[in-house]
Design a protein around this motif. Structure first.
Motif, PDB file in Angstrom:
ATOM      1  N   LEU A  77      54.978  30.412  32.505  1.00 20.32           N
ATOM      2  CA  LEU A  77      53.905  30.392  33.503  1.00 20.32           C
ATOM      3  C   LEU A  77      53.381  31.808  33.760  1.00 20.32           C
ATOM      4  O   LEU A  77      52.168  32.018  33.895  1.00 20.32           O
ATOM      5  N   GLU A  78      54.282  32.782  33.821  1.00 20.11           N
ATOM      6  CA  GLU A  78      53.853  34.178  34.002  1.00 20.11           C
ATOM      7  C   GLU A  78      53.032  34.646  32.795  1.00 20.11           C
ATOM      8  O   GLU A  78      52.040  35.370  32.944  1.00 20.11           O
ATOM      9  N   PHE A  79      53.443  34.221  31.617  1.00 19.09           N
ATOM     10  CA  PHE A  79      52.716  34.566  30.389  1.00 19.09           C
ATOM     11  C   PHE A  79      51.290  34.014  30.433  1.00 19.09           C
ATOM     12  O   PHE A  79      50.321  34.709  30.104  1.00 19.09           O
ATOM     13  N   ILE A  80      51.144  32.762  30.895  1.00 14.70           N
ATOM     14  CA  ILE A  80      49.809  32.150  30.999  1.00 14.70           C
ATOM     15  C   ILE A  80      48.975  32.886  32.044  1.00 14.70           C
ATOM     16  O   ILE A  80      47.809  33.211  31.817  1.00 14.70           O
ATOM     17  N   ALA A  81      49.576  33.160  33.207  1.00 10.56           N
ATOM     18  CA  ALA A  81      48.847  33.835  34.288  1.00 10.56           C
ATOM     19  C   ALA A  81      48.376  35.220  33.861  1.00 10.56           C
ATOM     20  O   ALA A  81      47.314  35.686  34.281  1.00 10.56           O
ATOM     21  N   ASN A  82      49.138  35.902  33.021  1.00 18.73           N
ATOM     22  CA  ASN A  82      48.765  37.225  32.529  1.00 18.73           C
ATOM     23  C   ASN A  82      47.572  37.172  31.583  1.00 18.73           C
ATOM     24  O   ASN A  82      46.760  38.103  31.542  1.00 18.73           O
ATOM     25  N   ASN A  83      47.474  36.082  30.820  1.00 17.84           N
ATOM     26  CA  ASN A  83      46.484  36.027  29.739  1.00 17.84           C
ATOM     27  C   ASN A  83      45.228  35.239  30.068  1.00 17.84           C
ATOM     28  O   ASN A  83      44.176  35.505  29.494  1.00 17.84           O
ATOM     29  N   MET A  84      45.310  34.284  30.969  1.00 21.16           N
ATOM     30  CA  MET A  84      44.142  33.474  31.310  1.00 21.16           C
ATOM     31  C   MET A  84      43.504  34.045  32.575  1.00 21.16           C
ATOM     32  O   MET A  84      43.937  33.747  33.688  1.00 21.16           O
ATOM     33  N   THR A  85      42.491  34.871  32.414  1.00 14.50           N
ATOM     34  CA  THR A  85      41.923  35.609  33.542  1.00 14.50           C
ATOM     35  C   THR A  85      40.440  35.322  33.755  1.00 14.50           C
ATOM     36  O   THR A  85      39.770  36.035  34.496  1.00 14.50           O
ATOM     37  N   ARG A  86      39.914  34.275  33.102  1.00 13.17           N
ATOM     38  CA  ARG A  86      38.481  34.016  33.206  1.00 13.17           C
ATOM     39  C   ARG A  86      38.143  32.913  34.197  1.00 13.17           C
ATOM     40  O   ARG A  86      37.124  32.979  34.877  1.00 13.17           O
ATOM     41  N   SER A  87      38.983  31.862  34.270  1.00 16.41           N
ATOM     42  CA  SER A  87      38.679  30.783  35.207  1.00 16.41           C
ATOM     43  C   SER A  87      39.938  29.985  35.521  1.00 16.41           C
ATOM     44  O   SER A  87      40.868  29.914  34.715  1.00 16.41           O
ATOM     45  N   VAL A  88      39.921  29.382  36.715  1.00 18.27           N
ATOM     46  CA  VAL A  88      41.031  28.519  37.130  1.00 18.27           C
ATOM     47  C   VAL A  88      41.063  27.265  36.261  1.00 18.27           C
ATOM     48  O   VAL A  88      42.123  26.729  35.949  1.00 18.27           O
ATOM     49  N   ARG A  89      39.874  26.821  35.854  1.00 20.99           N
ATOM     50  CA  ARG A  89      39.791  25.616  35.023  1.00 20.99           C
ATOM     51  C   ARG A  89      40.548  25.810  33.709  1.00 20.99           C
ATOM     52  O   ARG A  89      41.170  24.886  33.191  1.00 20.99           O
TER      53      ARG A  89
END
Length: 477
Positions: free
Chosen positions: A319-331
């Motif tokens: 989850l931390e890995f995803i949060a670090n890399n997905m920074t464009r939209s909540v969708r």
């Protein structure tokens, strides 16, 4: 208890452990058709149900049966078409047996179909408000605290100080969530209110239809008699003169009668240069708030909340890995989780940093992914030999290779052995017969049981998820 009572009791134990859609799909019209001292034969109406229950839920169902009768140690599924065709044959109708579950679904489905009479004329609130959008489940962080607070204020006092409320920001940041949450809260607190939610594109379509079919008077009264008007993506009005004009008059009528107006857009009022100045100036006279991409901590909290909604168990490091890399939209955060869920369901496998990195790369075509050194992974040797896998698992659990492939059956050996079989089947692709032969000549059904049991435990046991991810990294995966 008789066979039917036993099976209904088993179903009651299963119901909280399965997703509702799967429970209703695969266990509808099932029944216990044979029962001996230690064995249950469960009849199912279709081959599809047989395969799904046998492959994914057999261990779970057996455990539920064992809790009711400790003598039961085996379970088998048999296809019998009469269970669905003949209601007197004994198949359990889940909708009739568990009516409370059906009532919950029906209540949600009809929650927005509220009819209010105004002057003898029925007014119907919007039927397309999504019930999952609430102010309570919007994850609040430092960057979106003000927008959330403004929406709460509007929901508590519609038509008050924050009117109109104008929310703008990039796609996928939660504008529609907040807008529909306002509508849902107003309907909850004031069932007699008329709330109208509309996308600008739909509004334009209705204006065109009203002009073409000559019912503009009815169209105007429909929109100008509401208590709260929610308009999504107002930038769509640019260069559409008739729709823009109609909305301008609707806006003025509602505003002068202290009716709440909420508008969303992908840009601020000042940036709507192709929209009539009379409209943009009216947008700016209310509360204008920007919704920006949440910070890392808020993105992580959103992922954790979505995991609960999806009943998805994911290693916190992932989850931390995803949060670090997905920074464009909540969708996009939700999109990654949905793909993880699909891969887990379809492949019956555990999620790893590597598999998530591939999902992220497909979604945003990133050249570099934070926390995932692609070159290092290219050079790493990937273990493809069954003996090497057994050795890695043996070292991880501090047991010997002879213990894993031998006849010992105590828990300290049995669990690592099951994990080892699971990894060899899912990562190396060996057959159950081949794995059984390499583990001391065991029967292929024993291997199947071990793989299925491990797959089921991965859905609820976070420690096991972490263990298998660590072992897979040792395997170069």
């Amino acid at each position: 208890m008789n066979k039917k009572e036993l099976w209904v009791s088993v179903l009651r134990r299963l119901m909280p452990t399965m997703r509702k859609a799967y429970f209703l799909t695969w266990l509808q019209h099932t029944a216990v058709i044979e029962q001996s001292e230690n064995r249950l034969v469960v009849g199912v109406p279709t081959v599809y149900a047989h395969n799904e229950l046998n492959d994914k839920y057999k261990i779970k169902i057996l455990q539920a049966a064992e809790e009711l009768d400790s003598k039961i140690s085996e379970i088998e599924f048999k296809v019998d078409g009469r269970l669905m065709q003949d209601p007197n044959f004994g198949g359990v109708d889940l909708k009739a047996t568990f009516p409370d579950e059906e009532k919950k679904v029906r209540k949600v489905r009809n929650a927005n179909e509220v009819v209010v009479s105004r002057g003898g004329v029925p007014q119907v609130t919007s039927r397309i408000l999504n019930q999952k959008y609430t102010l309570d489940n919007f994850v609040v962080g430092l960057d979106n605290r003000l927008p959330h607070a403004a929406c709460c204020a509007v929901a508590n006092r519609p038509g008050g100080f924050y009117n109109p409320l104008y929310i703008y920001g990039g796609p996928g940041l939660g504008k529609t969530h907040l807008m529909q949450a306002i509508g849902n809260q107003i309907l909850k607190d004031h069932p007699d209110k008329v709330v109208k939610y509309m996308t600008s594109e739909r509004f334009v379509t209705e204006v065109v239809d009203a002009i073409g079919k000559r019912y503009t008077k009815d169209f105007k009264s429909q929109y100008r008699s509401v208590d709260c008007f929610l308009l999504d993506d107002v930038q769509f009005f640019m260069n559409k003169d008739a729709s823009e004009k109609e909305f301008f008059h609707t806006f003025d009528e509602l505003y002068n009668r202290n009716k709440q107006i909420v508008i969303t857009s992908d840009r601020s009022p000042a940036e709507l240069r192709d929209l009539d100045d009379r409209l943009t100036s009216r947008f700016a006279m209310g509360m204008v708030i920007e919704l920006s991409m949440p910070d890392f901590e808020t993105r992580l909290a959103i992922l954790q909340q979505k995991c609960k909604e999806f009943q998805l168990l994911v290693d916190p490091a992932i989850l931390e890995f995803i949060a670090n890399n997905m920074t464009r939209s909540v969708r996009e955060l939700e999109g990654v989780l949905r793909q993880i869920l699909a891969e887990m369901d379809l492949n019956n496998s555990v999620t790893t940093i590597r598999s998530v990195a591939e999902i992220i790369r497909r979604m945003n075509k990133a050249q570099e992914i934070i926390g995932f050194d692609q070159e290092e992974n290219k050079e790493r040797k990937i273990v493809r030999d069954i003996i090497e896998v057994i050795g890695i698992v043996a070292r991880y659990y501090n047991v010997t290779v002879d213990d894993l492939v031998g006849a010992a059956r105590h828990k300290e050996i049995n669990v690592p052995r099951q994990i080892c079989m699971y990894l060899i089947k899912n990562e190396l692709g060996h057959s159950y017969e081949k794995i059984g032969a390499d583990f001391g000549g065991r029967n292929h059904t024993t291997v199947l049981h071990s793989c299925n049991k491990t797959a089921q435990k991965l859905k609820t046991d976070l420690r096991l998820v972490r263990d298998i991810n660590t072992i897979k990294r040792e395997m170069g995966l």
